[in-house]
Design a protein around this motif. Structure first.
Motif, PDB file in Angstrom:
ATOM      1  N   ARG A 105       0.758  -1.232   0.016  1.00  0.00           N
ATOM      2  CA  ARG A 105       0.010   0.076  -0.061  1.00  0.00           C
ATOM      3  C   ARG A 105       1.055   1.329   0.028  1.00  0.00           C
ATOM      4  NH1 ARG A 105      -4.899  -0.294   2.144  1.00  0.00           N
ATOM      5  NH2 ARG A 105      -4.169  -1.869   3.648  1.00  0.00           N
ATOM      6  N   GLN A 106       0.499   2.143  -0.848  1.00  0.00           N
ATOM      7  CA  GLN A 106       1.416   3.333  -0.945  1.00  0.00           C
ATOM      8  C   GLN A 106       0.361   4.484  -0.991  1.00  0.00           C
ATOM      9  OE1 GLN A 106       4.972   3.433  -3.470  1.00  0.00           O
ATOM     10  NE2 GLN A 106       3.907   1.644  -4.198  1.00  0.00           N
ATOM     11  N   LEU A 107       0.454   5.569   0.007  1.00  0.00           N
ATOM     12  CA  LEU A 107      -0.413   6.882  -0.161  1.00  0.00           C
ATOM     13  C   LEU A 107       0.376   7.973  -0.646  1.00  0.00           C
ATOM     14  CD1 LEU A 107      -1.938   5.915   3.332  1.00  0.00           C
ATOM     15  CD2 LEU A 107      -2.617   5.298   1.172  1.00  0.00           C
ATOM     16  N   PHE A 108      -0.165   8.731  -1.399  1.00  0.00           N
ATOM     17  CA  PHE A 108       0.392  10.098  -1.788  1.00  0.00           C
ATOM     18  C   PHE A 108      -0.483  11.029  -1.785  1.00  0.00           C
ATOM     19  CE2 PHE A 108       1.948   6.386  -4.235  1.00  0.00           C
ATOM     20  CZ  PHE A 108       3.285   6.582  -4.482  1.00  0.00           C
ATOM     21  N   SER A 109       0.095  12.559  -1.740  1.00  0.00           N
ATOM     22  CA  SER A 109      -0.645  13.495  -1.765  1.00  0.00           C
ATOM     23  C   SER A 109      -0.330  14.602  -2.746  1.00  0.00           C
ATOM     24  CB  SER A 109      -1.149  14.176  -0.296  1.00  0.00           C
ATOM     25  OG  SER A 109       0.171  14.738   0.091  1.00  0.00           O
ATOM     26  N   TYR A 110      -1.185  15.209  -3.323  1.00  0.00           N
ATOM     27  CA  TYR A 110      -0.585  16.339  -4.399  1.00  0.00           C
ATOM     28  C   TYR A 110      -1.633  17.303  -4.417  1.00  0.00           C
ATOM     29  CZ  TYR A 110       0.811  18.891  -8.666  1.00  0.00           C
ATOM     30  OH  TYR A 110       1.316  19.464  -9.496  1.00  0.00           O
ATOM     31  N   ARG A 111      -1.317  18.692  -3.907  1.00  0.00           N
ATOM     32  CA  ARG A 111      -2.193  19.700  -4.063  1.00  0.00           C
ATOM     33  C   ARG A 111      -3.842  19.556  -3.722  1.00  0.00           C
ATOM     34  NH1 ARG A 111      -0.170  23.354  -8.981  1.00  0.00           N
ATOM     35  NH2 ARG A 111       2.133  23.226  -8.188  1.00  0.00           N
ATOM     36  N   LEU A 123      -5.395  16.493  -3.289  1.00  0.00           N
ATOM     37  CA  LEU A 123      -5.495  15.351  -3.659  1.00  0.00           C
ATOM     38  C   LEU A 123      -4.960  14.147  -3.031  1.00  0.00           C
ATOM     39  CD1 LEU A 123      -5.657  15.858  -7.594  1.00  0.00           C
ATOM     40  CD2 LEU A 123      -7.425  15.881  -6.103  1.00  0.00           C
ATOM     41  N   TYR A 124      -5.563  12.993  -3.025  1.00  0.00           N
ATOM     42  CA  TYR A 124      -5.211  11.873  -2.290  1.00  0.00           C
ATOM     43  C   TYR A 124      -5.147  10.824  -2.985  1.00  0.00           C
ATOM     44  CZ  TYR A 124      -6.296   7.798   0.543  1.00  0.00           C
ATOM     45  OH  TYR A 124      -6.264   6.512   1.136  1.00  0.00           O
ATOM     46  N   PHE A 125      -3.951   9.957  -3.370  1.00  0.00           N
ATOM     47  CA  PHE A 125      -3.812   8.964  -3.873  1.00  0.00           C
ATOM     48  C   PHE A 125      -3.508   7.594  -3.135  1.00  0.00           C
ATOM     49  CE2 PHE A 125      -2.779  12.537  -6.359  1.00  0.00           C
ATOM     50  CZ  PHE A 125      -3.385  12.526  -7.292  1.00  0.00           C
ATOM     51  N   HIS A 126      -4.183   6.689  -3.464  1.00  0.00           N
ATOM     52  CA  HIS A 126      -3.992   5.490  -2.692  1.00  0.00           C
ATOM     53  C   HIS A 126      -3.716   4.235  -3.600  1.00  0.00           C
ATOM     54  CE1 HIS A 126      -5.822   2.509   0.796  1.00  0.00           C
ATOM     55  NE2 HIS A 126      -4.802   2.112   0.190  1.00  0.00           N
ATOM     56  N   LEU A 127      -2.540   3.790  -3.647  1.00  0.00           N
ATOM     57  CA  LEU A 127      -1.974   2.587  -4.799  1.00  0.00           C
ATOM     58  C   LEU A 127      -2.113   1.476  -3.961  1.00  0.00           C
ATOM     59  CD1 LEU A 127      -1.160   1.766  -7.237  1.00  0.00           C
ATOM     60  CD2 LEU A 127       1.121   2.556  -6.819  1.00  0.00           C
ATOM     61  N   GLN A 128      -2.700   0.469  -4.152  1.00  0.00           N
ATOM     62  CA  GLN A 128      -2.608  -0.743  -3.529  1.00  0.00           C
ATOM     63  C   GLN A 128      -2.245  -1.921  -4.491  1.00  0.00           C
ATOM     64  OE1 GLN A 128      -5.574  -2.470  -0.003  1.00  0.00           O
ATOM     65  NE2 GLN A 128      -6.469  -0.994  -1.497  1.00  0.00           N
ATOM     66  N   ASP A 129      -1.461  -2.730  -4.081  1.00  0.00           N
ATOM     67  CA  ASP A 129      -1.220  -4.051  -5.005  1.00  0.00           C
ATOM     68  C   ASP A 129      -1.525  -5.049  -4.346  1.00  0.00           C
ATOM     69  OD1 ASP A 129       0.382  -2.244  -6.849  1.00  0.00           O
ATOM     70  OD2 ASP A 129       2.171  -2.295  -5.530  1.00  0.00           O
ATOM     71  N   PHE A 130      -1.912  -6.145  -5.244  1.00  0.00           N
ATOM     72  CA  PHE A 130      -2.412  -7.359  -4.890  1.00  0.00           C
ATOM     73  C   PHE A 130      -1.668  -8.405  -5.389  1.00  0.00           C
ATOM     74  CE2 PHE A 130      -5.934  -4.190  -4.705  1.00  0.00           C
ATOM     75  CZ  PHE A 130      -6.405  -4.367  -3.470  1.00  0.00           C
ATOM     76  N   ASP A 131      -1.813  -9.621  -4.622  1.00  0.00           N
ATOM     77  CA  ASP A 131      -1.032 -10.727  -5.056  1.00  0.00           C
ATOM     78  C   ASP A 131      -1.663 -11.275  -6.448  1.00  0.00           C
ATOM     79  OD1 ASP A 131       0.783 -11.119  -3.273  1.00  0.00           O
ATOM     80  OD2 ASP A 131      -0.647 -12.186  -1.697  1.00  0.00           O
ATOM     81  N   SER A 132      -3.168 -10.824  -6.618  1.00  0.00           N
ATOM     82  CA  SER A 132      -3.536 -11.449  -7.920  1.00  0.00           C
ATOM     83  C   SER A 132      -4.805 -10.701  -8.203  1.00  0.00           C
ATOM     84  CB  SER A 132      -4.100 -12.986  -7.603  1.00  0.00           C
ATOM     85  OG  SER A 132      -5.388 -12.991  -6.457  1.00  0.00           O
ATOM     86  N   GLU A 133      -5.365 -10.886  -9.296  1.00  0.00           N
ATOM     87  CA  GLU A 133      -6.622 -10.192  -9.718  1.00  0.00           C
ATOM     88  C   GLU A 133      -7.931 -10.368  -8.910  1.00  0.00           C
ATOM     89  OE1 GLU A 133      -7.139  -8.248 -12.632  1.00  0.00           O
ATOM     90  OE2 GLU A 133      -5.070  -8.810 -13.075  1.00  0.00           O
ATOM     91  N   ASP A 134      -7.999 -10.945  -8.067  1.00  0.00           N
ATOM     92  CA  ASP A 134      -9.338 -11.290  -7.087  1.00  0.00           C
ATOM     93  C   ASP A 134      -9.166 -10.188  -5.826  1.00  0.00           C
ATOM     94  OD1 ASP A 134      -7.269 -12.354  -5.481  1.00  0.00           O
ATOM     95  OD2 ASP A 134      -8.453 -14.145  -4.867  1.00  0.00           O
ATOM     96  N   GLY A 135      -8.195  -9.115  -5.988  1.00  0.00           N
ATOM     97  CA  GLY A 135      -8.153  -8.198  -4.926  1.00  0.00           C
ATOM     98  C   GLY A 135      -9.249  -7.439  -4.629  1.00  0.00           C
TER      99      GLY A 135
END
Length: 108
Positions: free
Chosen positions: A39-45, A47-59
């Protein structure tokens, strides 16, 4: 691996509170239950960005199954003072805030 990117609004000064909430949540078995690898969280002006990586397509399916867990419900409620829908008129669920990937490249 499968990734999702949620886009929302967040006051930049809320970043520490949001990071703390996710740190506590990620210290449980919930990420494993949902198949979250990173999980990675970012902010920009604002805005909030929540990037989440899963082991497979069933996330997505695994997150749906976890939505009834009190810890998932709890973090969702705890985040409300800090995270707002990007477009409140069209938001019904986190799926309405997911960015659509239109290009991908991976090094061999």
């Amino acid at each position: 691996m499968h990734s999702t990117l949620i886009v929302a609004r967040m006051e930049p000064r809320s970043a520490e509170d949001v990071a703390r909430l996710f740190s506590e949540f990620d210290g449980t078995d919930m990420p494993h239950r949902m198949g979250t690898r990173r999980r990675q969280l970012f902010s920009y002006r604002g805005l909030y960005f929540h990037l989440q990586d899963f082991d497979s397509e069933d996330g997505g399916e695994r997150i749906e199954a976890a939505k009834t867990d009190q810890r998932f419900i709890g973090i969702s409620e705890d985040l409300k003072p800090f995270i707002a829908a990007y477009d409140p008129d069209t938001w019904r669920s986190p799926a309405d805030a997911m960015a659509q990937r239109f290009y991908h490249w991976t090094a061999l």
